[in-house]
Design a protein around this motif. Structure first.
Motif, mmCIF file in Angstrom:
data_model
loop_
_atom_site.group_PDB
_atom_site.id
_atom_site.type_symbol
_atom_site.label_atom_id
_atom_site.label_comp_id
_atom_site.label_asym_id
_atom_site.label_seq_id
_atom_site.Cartn_x
_atom_site.Cartn_y
_atom_site.Cartn_z
ATOM 1 N N GLU A 27 -44.919 -25.454 88.406
ATOM 2 C CA GLU A 27 -44.718 -25.071 87.329
ATOM 3 C C GLU A 27 -46.092 -24.791 86.575
ATOM 4 O OE1 GLU A 27 -42.213 -24.659 83.943
ATOM 5 O OE2 GLU A 27 -41.864 -25.187 86.050
ATOM 6 N N PHE A 28 -47.218 -25.342 87.085
ATOM 7 C CA PHE A 28 -48.360 -24.906 86.504
ATOM 8 C C PHE A 28 -48.883 -23.492 86.863
ATOM 9 C CE2 PHE A 28 -53.198 -25.067 87.178
ATOM 10 C CZ PHE A 28 -53.484 -24.973 85.941
ATOM 11 N N ILE A 29 -48.705 -23.344 88.002
ATOM 12 C CA ILE A 29 -49.188 -21.731 88.442
ATOM 13 C C ILE A 29 -48.244 -20.921 88.086
ATOM 14 C CG2 ILE A 29 -49.057 -20.556 90.542
ATOM 15 C CD1 ILE A 29 -49.803 -23.006 92.247
ATOM 16 N N ALA A 30 -46.764 -21.164 87.713
ATOM 17 C CA ALA A 30 -46.181 -20.251 87.067
ATOM 18 C C ALA A 30 -46.408 -19.861 85.738
ATOM 19 C CB ALA A 30 -44.514 -20.899 87.161
ATOM 20 N N GLY A 31 -46.958 -20.982 84.915
ATOM 21 C CA GLY A 31 -47.293 -20.651 83.664
ATOM 22 C C GLY A 31 -48.750 -19.658 83.772
ATOM 23 N N ILE A 32 -49.461 -19.987 84.462
ATOM 24 C CA ILE A 32 -50.721 -19.191 84.593
ATOM 25 C C ILE A 32 -50.035 -17.634 85.234
ATOM 26 C CG2 ILE A 32 -52.943 -18.530 85.730
ATOM 27 C CD1 ILE A 32 -53.253 -21.638 86.551
ATOM 28 N N GLU A 33 -49.452 -17.543 85.979
ATOM 29 C CA GLU A 33 -48.984 -16.165 86.445
ATOM 30 C C GLU A 33 -48.277 -15.550 85.425
ATOM 31 O OE1 GLU A 33 -48.661 -13.300 89.319
ATOM 32 O OE2 GLU A 33 -49.421 -15.394 89.830
ATOM 33 N N GLU A 34 -47.460 -16.191 84.611
ATOM 34 C CA GLU A 34 -46.801 -15.454 83.598
ATOM 35 C C GLU A 34 -47.743 -14.688 82.547
ATOM 36 O OE1 GLU A 34 -43.705 -16.844 80.098
ATOM 37 O OE2 GLU A 34 -43.035 -17.379 82.084
ATOM 38 N N ARG A 35 -48.897 -15.752 81.948
ATOM 39 C CA ARG A 35 -49.791 -15.088 81.228
ATOM 40 C C ARG A 35 -50.420 -13.887 81.859
ATOM 41 N NH1 ARG A 35 -50.913 -12.941 77.562
ATOM 42 N NH2 ARG A 35 -52.080 -13.490 75.821
ATOM 43 N N LEU A 36 -50.966 -14.285 83.039
ATOM 44 C CA LEU A 36 -51.721 -12.940 83.670
ATOM 45 C C LEU A 36 -50.873 -11.919 83.842
ATOM 46 C CD1 LEU A 36 -53.875 -14.891 86.290
ATOM 47 C CD2 LEU A 36 -54.325 -14.411 83.803
ATOM 48 N N ALA A 37 -49.745 -12.079 84.285
ATOM 49 C CA ALA A 37 -48.796 -10.925 84.532
ATOM 50 C C ALA A 37 -48.679 -9.822 83.493
ATOM 51 C CB ALA A 37 -47.550 -11.193 85.078
ATOM 52 N N ALA A 38 -48.766 -10.366 82.232
ATOM 53 C CA ALA A 38 -48.276 -9.684 81.001
ATOM 54 C C ALA A 38 -49.766 -8.621 80.953
ATOM 55 C CB ALA A 38 -48.131 -10.442 79.774
ATOM 56 N N HIS A 39 -50.726 -8.931 81.656
ATOM 57 C CA HIS A 39 -51.849 -7.974 81.514
ATOM 58 C C HIS A 39 -52.301 -7.387 83.004
ATOM 59 C CE1 HIS A 39 -53.234 -9.057 77.418
ATOM 60 N NE2 HIS A 39 -52.337 -10.154 77.728
ATOM 61 N N GLY A 40 -51.166 -7.286 83.761
ATOM 62 C CA GLY A 40 -51.392 -6.745 85.190
ATOM 63 C C GLY A 40 -52.181 -7.490 85.777
ATOM 64 N N ARG A 41 -52.292 -8.781 85.889
ATOM 65 C CA ARG A 41 -53.253 -9.521 86.686
ATOM 66 C C ARG A 41 -52.210 -10.659 87.585
ATOM 67 N NH1 ARG A 41 -58.590 -9.577 86.345
ATOM 68 N NH2 ARG A 41 -59.612 -8.342 84.807
ATOM 69 N N SER A 42 -52.620 -11.143 88.715
ATOM 70 C CA SER A 42 -51.868 -12.244 89.288
ATOM 71 C C SER A 42 -52.869 -13.159 89.886
ATOM 72 C CB SER A 42 -51.395 -11.395 90.570
ATOM 73 O OG SER A 42 -52.158 -10.765 91.465
ATOM 74 N N VAL A 43 -52.313 -14.327 90.310
ATOM 75 C CA VAL A 43 -52.883 -15.456 90.774
ATOM 76 C C VAL A 43 -53.122 -15.224 92.496
ATOM 77 C CG1 VAL A 43 -53.097 -18.105 91.277
ATOM 78 C CG2 VAL A 43 -52.286 -16.827 89.302
ATOM 79 N N LEU A 44 -54.367 -15.367 92.972
ATOM 80 C CA LEU A 44 -54.512 -15.301 94.492
ATOM 81 C C LEU A 44 -54.665 -16.914 94.872
ATOM 82 C CD1 LEU A 44 -55.169 -14.312 97.017
ATOM 83 C CD2 LEU A 44 -57.611 -13.827 96.447
ATOM 84 N N LEU A 45 -53.841 -17.376 95.529
ATOM 85 C CA LEU A 45 -53.448 -19.019 95.622
ATOM 86 C C LEU A 45 -54.083 -19.323 97.115
ATOM 87 C CD1 LEU A 45 -52.652 -21.804 94.716
ATOM 88 C CD2 LEU A 45 -50.468 -21.093 95.663
ATOM 89 N N HIS A 46 -54.553 -20.375 97.423
ATOM 90 C CA HIS A 46 -55.008 -20.481 98.686
ATOM 91 C C HIS A 46 -55.060 -21.822 98.775
ATOM 92 C CE1 HIS A 46 -56.951 -20.393 102.578
ATOM 93 N NE2 HIS A 46 -58.025 -20.658 102.147
ATOM 94 N N VAL A 47 -54.546 -22.626 99.569
ATOM 95 C CA VAL A 47 -54.033 -24.223 99.659
ATOM 96 C C VAL A 47 -55.067 -24.583 101.025
ATOM 97 C CG1 VAL A 47 -52.488 -26.170 99.999
ATOM 98 C CG2 VAL A 47 -51.631 -23.970 98.736
#
Length: 280
Positions: free
Chosen positions: A29-49
């Protein structure tokens, strides 16, 4: 970072067993919130576990060398944390999700206030022996919650004990059994995440105890796991998606070269359900 280094990605490394990531709803849910905000500005999350901080630092070095991200979200700041200094040396801008480190901008949770609210809920019900199954003690927010609990317990004449888990269902069940098998078992237990709480609830019922008459339970971070449990778990509720959005907003301001203020999430609230009541 020089002016030629520009990507569309923001890095997030989770030093966490992959098996936990698949079962614990918080980070999704945390990552989804970040991704939603970034996506509105053409950005995305690069996730590494990864499994541990050494591997996390190796990922940062690789990202910096290959110029894969414009900034990094740092989660779970810890005692003697090496990561902020490494990121500074790599010239990777950082937003911290949690207590600030190394003067980096941060989005903070009111862990102390939320812990006081959790304990106050139990005290109002009449509980005077309260245990907490925490996350790893090296995490700054774990220590903040522990200090707040012990201070509030002393002020309310509550006998409090804290034992450290690792956020897994296995530790939640094992530590719950250990607490209830002791000479003076608690009448209430607070868990630092939902997965440990659900496992603890199952352990309590398998031992033949009644919830909440024999022992009350509170989970940290409301989720579908808590709502679907039987009985449904009382929780400390935070809008985790909004938390992620706030982090995303801070990242956008950071990479735009703007001043980034420290942000605070609202104090978590008690959502009372079927696992808390007066001691029997």
């Amino acid at each position: 970072m020089d002016d030629t280094w520009r990507t569309s990605a923001v890095g997030l490394v989770l030093a966490r067993p992959p098996r936990l990531l698949g079962t614990e709803p918080f980070f999704m849910e945390f990552i989804a919130g970040i991704e939603e905000r970034l996506a509105a500005h053409g950005r995305s999350v690069l996730l590494h576990v990864v499994a541990h901080h050494d591997a996390e630092i190796a990922a940062y070095r690789r990202w910096a060398r290959q110029r894969l991200v414009d900034a990094v979200v740092l989660v779970n700041p810890s005692v003697d944390d090496r990561r902020p200094a490494v990121l500074r040396d790599l010239r990777l801008p950082v937003v911290v999700a949690g207590e600030p480190t190394d003067d980096n901008p941060a989005v903070r949770r009111d862990d102390a206030g939320s812990m006081r609210a959790a304990l106050a809920h139990l005290v109002a019900l009449g509980h005077r022996r309260v245990a907490r199954i925490s996350g790893p003690d090296a995490l700054l927010h774990t220590r903040t919650r522990t200090a707040a609990m012990l201070t509030a317990a002393a002020e309310s004449a509550v006998d409090a004990v804290v034992v450290a888990g690792d956020y897994s269902a296995e530790s939640g069940a094992r530590l719950t059994i250990g607490l209830l098998d002791g000479p003076e078992p608690p009448t209430a237990i607070i868990y630092d995440n939902d997965l440990m709480a659900v496992a603890g609830l199952h352990a309590v019922t398998e031992l033949g105890h009644r919830v909440p008459r024999d022992v009350s339970l509170i989970a940290w971070d409301d989720s579908s796991l808590c709502r679907l449990a039987s009985p449904a778990l009382t929780t400390m509720s935070l809008d985790v998606h909004s938390f992620g959005e706030s982090v995303g907003e801070s990242v956008l301001r950071l990479v735009a070269g703007e001043t980034v203020p420290q942000r605070w999430c609202a104090t978590e609230t008690v959502v009372a359900r079927g696992t808390t009541g007066p001691p029997g």
